[in-house]
Design a protein around this motif. Structure first.
Motif, PDB file in Angstrom:
ATOM      1  N   THR A 144       0.830  -1.201   0.000  1.00 32.17           N
ATOM      2  CA  THR A 144       0.000   0.000   0.000  1.00 32.17           C
ATOM      3  C   THR A 144       0.863   1.249   0.000  1.00 32.17           C
ATOM      4  O   THR A 144       0.606   2.200  -0.752  1.00 32.17           O
ATOM      5  CB  THR A 144      -0.931  -0.016   1.221  1.00 32.17           C
ATOM      6  OG1 THR A 144      -1.702  -1.218   1.214  1.00 32.17           O
ATOM      7  CG2 THR A 144      -1.877   1.171   1.198  1.00 32.17           C
ATOM      8  N   VAL A 148       0.952   4.250  -2.808  1.00 28.88           N
ATOM      9  CA  VAL A 148       0.671   5.635  -2.454  1.00 28.88           C
ATOM     10  C   VAL A 148       1.876   6.515  -2.801  1.00 28.88           C
ATOM     11  O   VAL A 148       1.717   7.646  -3.284  1.00 28.88           O
ATOM     12  CB  VAL A 148       0.307   5.750  -0.962  1.00 28.88           C
ATOM     13  CG1 VAL A 148       0.159   7.230  -0.562  1.00 28.88           C
ATOM     14  CG2 VAL A 148      -0.990   4.995  -0.663  1.00 28.88           C
ATOM     15  N   VAL A 152       1.504  10.199  -4.506  1.00 28.50           N
ATOM     16  CA  VAL A 152       1.248  11.120  -3.402  1.00 28.50           C
ATOM     17  C   VAL A 152       1.533  12.574  -3.757  1.00 28.50           C
ATOM     18  O   VAL A 152       0.894  13.495  -3.223  1.00 28.50           O
ATOM     19  CB  VAL A 152       2.048  10.685  -2.151  1.00 28.50           C
ATOM     20  CG1 VAL A 152       3.548  10.887  -2.367  1.00 28.50           C
ATOM     21  CG2 VAL A 152       1.566  11.399  -0.910  1.00 28.50           C
ATOM     22  N   LEU A 159      -7.917   6.195  -8.139  1.00 26.42           N
ATOM     23  CA  LEU A 159      -7.507   5.240  -7.107  1.00 26.42           C
ATOM     24  C   LEU A 159      -7.733   3.800  -7.520  1.00 26.42           C
ATOM     25  O   LEU A 159      -6.998   2.906  -7.090  1.00 26.42           O
ATOM     26  CB  LEU A 159      -8.246   5.527  -5.792  1.00 26.42           C
ATOM     27  CG  LEU A 159      -7.808   6.772  -5.030  1.00 26.42           C
ATOM     28  CD1 LEU A 159      -8.593   6.885  -3.723  1.00 26.42           C
ATOM     29  CD2 LEU A 159      -6.314   6.763  -4.752  1.00 26.42           C
ATOM     30  N   ILE A 279     -14.019   4.182   0.152  1.00 29.15           N
ATOM     31  CA  ILE A 279     -13.385   5.503   0.032  1.00 29.15           C
ATOM     32  C   ILE A 279     -14.346   6.498  -0.609  1.00 29.15           C
ATOM     33  O   ILE A 279     -14.451   7.655  -0.181  1.00 29.15           O
ATOM     34  CB  ILE A 279     -12.070   5.379  -0.748  1.00 29.15           C
ATOM     35  CG1 ILE A 279     -11.072   4.550   0.066  1.00 29.15           C
ATOM     36  CG2 ILE A 279     -11.492   6.763  -1.060  1.00 29.15           C
ATOM     37  CD1 ILE A 279      -9.856   4.119  -0.705  1.00 29.15           C
ATOM     38  N   GLU A 393      -3.502   4.484   5.643  1.00 24.66           N
ATOM     39  CA  GLU A 393      -2.478   5.164   4.844  1.00 24.66           C
ATOM     40  C   GLU A 393      -3.028   6.435   4.200  1.00 24.66           C
ATOM     41  O   GLU A 393      -2.366   7.473   4.183  1.00 24.66           O
ATOM     42  CB  GLU A 393      -1.943   4.210   3.777  1.00 24.66           C
ATOM     43  CG  GLU A 393      -1.122   3.062   4.332  1.00 24.66           C
ATOM     44  CD  GLU A 393       0.209   3.513   4.940  1.00 24.66           C
ATOM     45  OE1 GLU A 393       0.852   4.425   4.371  1.00 24.66           O
ATOM     46  OE2 GLU A 393       0.575   2.976   5.998  1.00 24.66           O
ATOM     47  N   LEU A 394      -4.249   6.374   3.667  1.00 26.63           N
ATOM     48  CA  LEU A 394      -4.793   7.536   2.960  1.00 26.63           C
ATOM     49  C   LEU A 394      -5.205   8.647   3.913  1.00 26.63           C
ATOM     50  O   LEU A 394      -4.961   9.832   3.638  1.00 26.63           O
ATOM     51  CB  LEU A 394      -5.980   7.109   2.097  1.00 26.63           C
ATOM     52  CG  LEU A 394      -5.624   6.256   0.873  1.00 26.63           C
ATOM     53  CD1 LEU A 394      -6.894   5.761   0.189  1.00 26.63           C
ATOM     54  CD2 LEU A 394      -4.758   7.024  -0.123  1.00 26.63           C
ATOM     55  N   THR A 395      -5.831   8.307   5.036  1.00 28.02           N
ATOM     56  CA  THR A 395      -6.252   9.373   5.958  1.00 28.02           C
ATOM     57  C   THR A 395      -5.054  10.024   6.637  1.00 28.02           C
ATOM     58  O   THR A 395      -5.106  11.201   6.997  1.00 28.02           O
ATOM     59  CB  THR A 395      -7.202   8.822   7.034  1.00 28.02           C
ATOM     60  OG1 THR A 395      -6.588   7.722   7.717  1.00 28.02           O
ATOM     61  CG2 THR A 395      -8.519   8.377   6.432  1.00 28.02           C
ATOM     62  N   LEU A 401      -7.672  14.754   0.919  1.00 28.22           N
ATOM     63  CA  LEU A 401      -8.171  14.098  -0.294  1.00 28.22           C
ATOM     64  C   LEU A 401      -9.646  14.431  -0.500  1.00 28.22           C
ATOM     65  O   LEU A 401     -10.422  14.523   0.454  1.00 28.22           O
ATOM     66  CB  LEU A 401      -8.006  12.586  -0.115  1.00 28.22           C
ATOM     67  CG  LEU A 401      -8.117  11.677  -1.343  1.00 28.22           C
ATOM     68  CD1 LEU A 401      -6.925  11.875  -2.251  1.00 28.22           C
ATOM     69  CD2 LEU A 401      -8.165  10.216  -0.861  1.00 28.22           C
TER      70      LEU A 401
END
Length: 770
Positions: A144, A148, A152, A159, A279, A393-395, A401
């Motif tokens: 992951t 990213v 990034v 996504l 998401i 990872e995304l938050t 985002l």
């Protein structure tokens, strides 16, 4: 599309033609409404016609929670054998195309009946247990982060194309032990398999789809042959090959080929779609996304709520093996069912405000996205792990985002699997947190393997006021820190407050109509283990606390003709809310409030003000102690007794009401007699799970709850002390050694339920409906 014959005997039907309703007749699971949002598309069905026949599809459609779960539970009456059957009739040319590749997809764990299914499931399930899955977490995390890292700093990404398709596919191949090659080709194969089985391709498209499915079958066979040469490596397929040597009659060559191909799809596509759905849903509900960014401890619960609200498995199929009924509707033998579990997950009869996204929903884990019973998805906890890591990872790295506005979401047309083909997001790379603090990119938060405990579903509240309610009693008013309304509650409900290292339960004693605040009253107990002392010594206006709930295991029976409400000391807190409610609805009641003297009786002025001559005050100081024997001397039909207070009061009430109907007395406890399990005293026993076909061994020093979780069986819990009732499960056979303080005398005597956190089997075996 299939034009299955109408199941109605028109000769016997009333005049006016076919009684299939216009909406049922028009139902089209391949239409834009169902493809965009299946639960919303069949809302009419949940409300008006929860089991209906679709002439277009040739299937009966089932949409309500209780009905869908009942079908999942009974895999004898409702055979899974058609789960992988092509829902659209295949053209002769497509059939010939598959034949030239030697396509011979057979039964797998998904679509086989007993007695073949469960022996195979038992042999093959070990790699899916939590203790085995934990070894895959570093690999999922590494993958992951790598993906990213690629986008990034780009400011914009699809996504699905750039992470959510390829990472789950790589994880699936790694879990299966399959070489990580030809990923783009495998994606094409996987989509073709979905369209071939659950889609509606045209005759021309069927040939192209069949080509890819045939190649997929050949690819699976080639990889399987290679792994057979050396099955010593990691992964489910090498494990299965090794298991075949010990169980050649259970794990056959043809079976291995079929699960090789089906496993790639099952372990990959559903997770990829679930991640995209989650998401998308969270970014559409911005305040929820921001809440997760601020409190990553909510991520496991966000995963469950996303799986409930927008899971990747929209519907499943079953074949009816005997004449039966579903939801009261007669269904003939041989009928085919489309069970819309995504609709069940938004059934307001089971989930409050089901269309809302609520991270603290206390029954989100009841969702049926993974199915239920003996065919529940084996890979559910692997999927949960992946979704948690994606969100973490995304938050953490891209909290800013957002969805690219005005994009059109498209879905591969099919009845059962759902996820957007593309998910465009955007952000300002200059605002990436890791540019200011590079360590953010390397943080690793813990991942929960399995269903999240309800213990962790918390919200932050602020103390609005702390007021003296009586001698050594304070009344505390709480409000949500963010100013939003707090969840609704009913009389008898309690909340759990985290007080430093302690967690304590307190009954709500305010007005349920006051949506903005909760009120509790707390006695300073000289024998306190720290909870009441903390409340009295540390709480001030502005103090913040972590709160879970409300939950209610002390509910009023609305059918009672008369209520005898008895409170002892601080036990007035749930009882006064009950008295307020019964008065408000015009019910018949009497309120008995017992205490040492009136100066120590909290909320007494309110009781006198609001309940007048219904209130009877009994104090030791005045010599007016409650004569319990006289109060309960004569059983009264339709009368229910509700009591909360010291154990001696509750014991006396139980003794005095022994000649009343078994369920007449209801009590609320705040202490438990549960002790640490002593293996020198306890005995081990087996738990048979009727709906899953498993047998779980419970060690002498292990709770049933712990043994079930270790076997990958999801059971929610909260207090884990036998106080709250959250971990209750149905008992079908065997005598229960009840150790909780939740069940009534009659419920214990019936032996049809138990609390898995503390209660045990009296004998060597017990059977649960799980």
């Amino acid at each position: 599309m299939s034009t299955g014959s109408c199941p109605v005997d028109h000769a016997a039907a009333a005049a006016g033609g076919c009684p299939v309703s216009p909406r049922a007749s028009a139902f089209d699971p391949f239409g834009p409404a169902y493809q965009a949002d299946p639960p919303a598309a069949v809302r009419w069905s949940r409300d008006e016609e929860p089991v209906f026949y679709s002439p277009r599809l040739g299937y009966w459609v089932v949409t309500r929670y209780d009905d869908v779960k009942a079908v999942f539970r009974d895999n004898t009456t409702f055979s899974p054998s058609i789960a992988l059957e092509k829902i659209t009739p295949v053209s002769a040319e497509a059939t010939a195309t598959l034949a030239k590749y030697g396509y011979a997809m057979d039964r797998t764990l998904v679509n086989e009946d007993e007695p073949e299914h469960m022996p195979r499931r038992r042999v093959l399930m070990h790699p899916f247990t939590p203790e085995q899955l934990v070894h895959h977490e570093p690999m999922v995390r590494r993958l992951t982060r790598e993906y990213v890292d690629r986008f990034v700093d780009a400011g914009k990404a699809d996504l699905v194309d750039e992470m959510l398709w390829e990472v789950p596919l790589t994880v699936a191949l790694h879990f299966l032990g399959v070489p990580e090659e030809d990923m783009a080709t495998l994606r094409e194969y996987s989509i073709a398999h979905t369209v071939n089985t659950w889609g509606r391709p045209s005759p021309e498209e069927q040939v192209a789809v069949a080509e890819n499915v045939g190649k997929f079958w050949q690819y699976a066979g080639t990889v399987l042959d290679k792994l057979r040469q050396d099955p010593s490596g990691h992964g489910w397929i090498p494990y299965s090959i090794r298991a075949q040597r010990e169980h050649p009659d259970v794990i056959t060559d043809s079976y291995l080929h079929s699960i090789m191909m089906a496993g790639i799809v099952a372990a990959h596509e559903t997770t990829a779609n679930a991640a995209a759905n989650a998401i998308k849903l969270l970014l559409e509900n911005r305040s929820v996304w921001e809440e997760i960014c601020a409190d990553p401890g909510l991520i496991p619960h966000a995963v469950e709520e996303c799986l409930r609200h927008s899971g990747s498995v929209a519907a499943w199929r079953r074949l009816v093996t005997r004449d039966t009924t579903v939801g009261g509707v007669p269904i003939p033998r041989g009928a085919k069912l489309l069970i819309v579990n995504s609709s069940a997950n938004r059934d307001e009869r089971h989930f409050d405000h089901p269309d809302e996204v609520d991270l603290r929903r206390d029954n989100a884990t009841d969702h049926l996205t993974f199915g239920y019973g003996s065919h529940q998805c084996l890979g559910k906890n692997l999927a949960r792990m992946e979704l948690q890591i994606f969100l973490d990872e995304l938050t953490r790295r891209l909290p800013h985002l957002e969805l690219v506005p005005d994009q059109e979401f498209t879905y591969v047309p099919n009845t059962s699997f759902r996820g957007p083909e593309h998910l465009w997001v955007q952000w300002d790379p200059a605002a990436n947190p890791e540019r200011a603090d590079p360590s953010i990119a390397e943080l690793r938060r813990p991942v929960r393997i399995g269903e999240p405990s309800k213990r962790g579903v918390a919200r932050t509240v602020t103390v609005v006021s702390v007021e003296r309610a009586a001698e050594d009693v304070v009344e505390v008013t709480l409000a949500a820190t963010d100013g939003k309304p707090l969840p609704k509650w009913s009389p008898g409900a309690h909340v759990d407050l985290q007080l430093g290292e302690l967690s304590r339960q307190y009954s709500l004693c305010g007005d349920p109509a006051e949506a903005g605040t909760y009120r509790i009253a707390v006695l300073k107990d000289p024998d306190s283990r720290g909870g009441s002392r903390y409340m009295h010594e540390n709480l001030r206006p502005g103090t913040t606390l972590s709160l879970r709930g409300p939950r209610n295991h002390f509910r009023l029976d609305p059918t009672a003709r008369h209520y005898v409400l008895v409170a002892g000391g601080i036990g007035i807190t749930p009882i006064i809310a009950m008295a307020d409610h019964v008065k408000a609805v015009g019910g018949s009641y009497e309120l008995h409030y017992c205490g040492r003297d009136t100066t120590a009786m909290a909320l007494l002025d309110r009781c006198r003000r609001d309940h007048g001559d219904r209130l009877h005050v009994h104090t030791s100081a005045d010599g007016t102690r409650l004569d319990i024997a006289a109060l309960l001397a004569n059983p009264a039909e339709g009368t229910q007794i509700y009591a909360c207070g010291p154990e001696r009061l509750l014991d006396a009430l139980a003794e005095a009401s022994a000649h009343w109907p078994d369920d007449a007395l209801h009590v609320e406890h705040f202490t438990t007699t549960q002790q640490v399990l002593d293996p020198a005293v306890e005995h081990a026993f087996d738990v048979d799970l009727a709906d899953s076909g498993l047998t779980v061994r419970v060690a002498a020093d292990q709770t049933v709850l712990a043994a079930l979780r270790a076997a990958g069986v999801d059971v929610p819990s909260d207090c884990e002390e036998g106080l709250c009732g959250t971990c209750e499960v149905p008992v079908l056979d065997g005598e229960v050694d009840h150790r909780d303080v939740v069940l009534t005398k009659a419920e214990r005597a019936a032996g049809t339920r138990m609390m898995t956190c503390c209660s045990r089997a009296c004998g060597d075996r017990i059977t649960l409906r799980l």
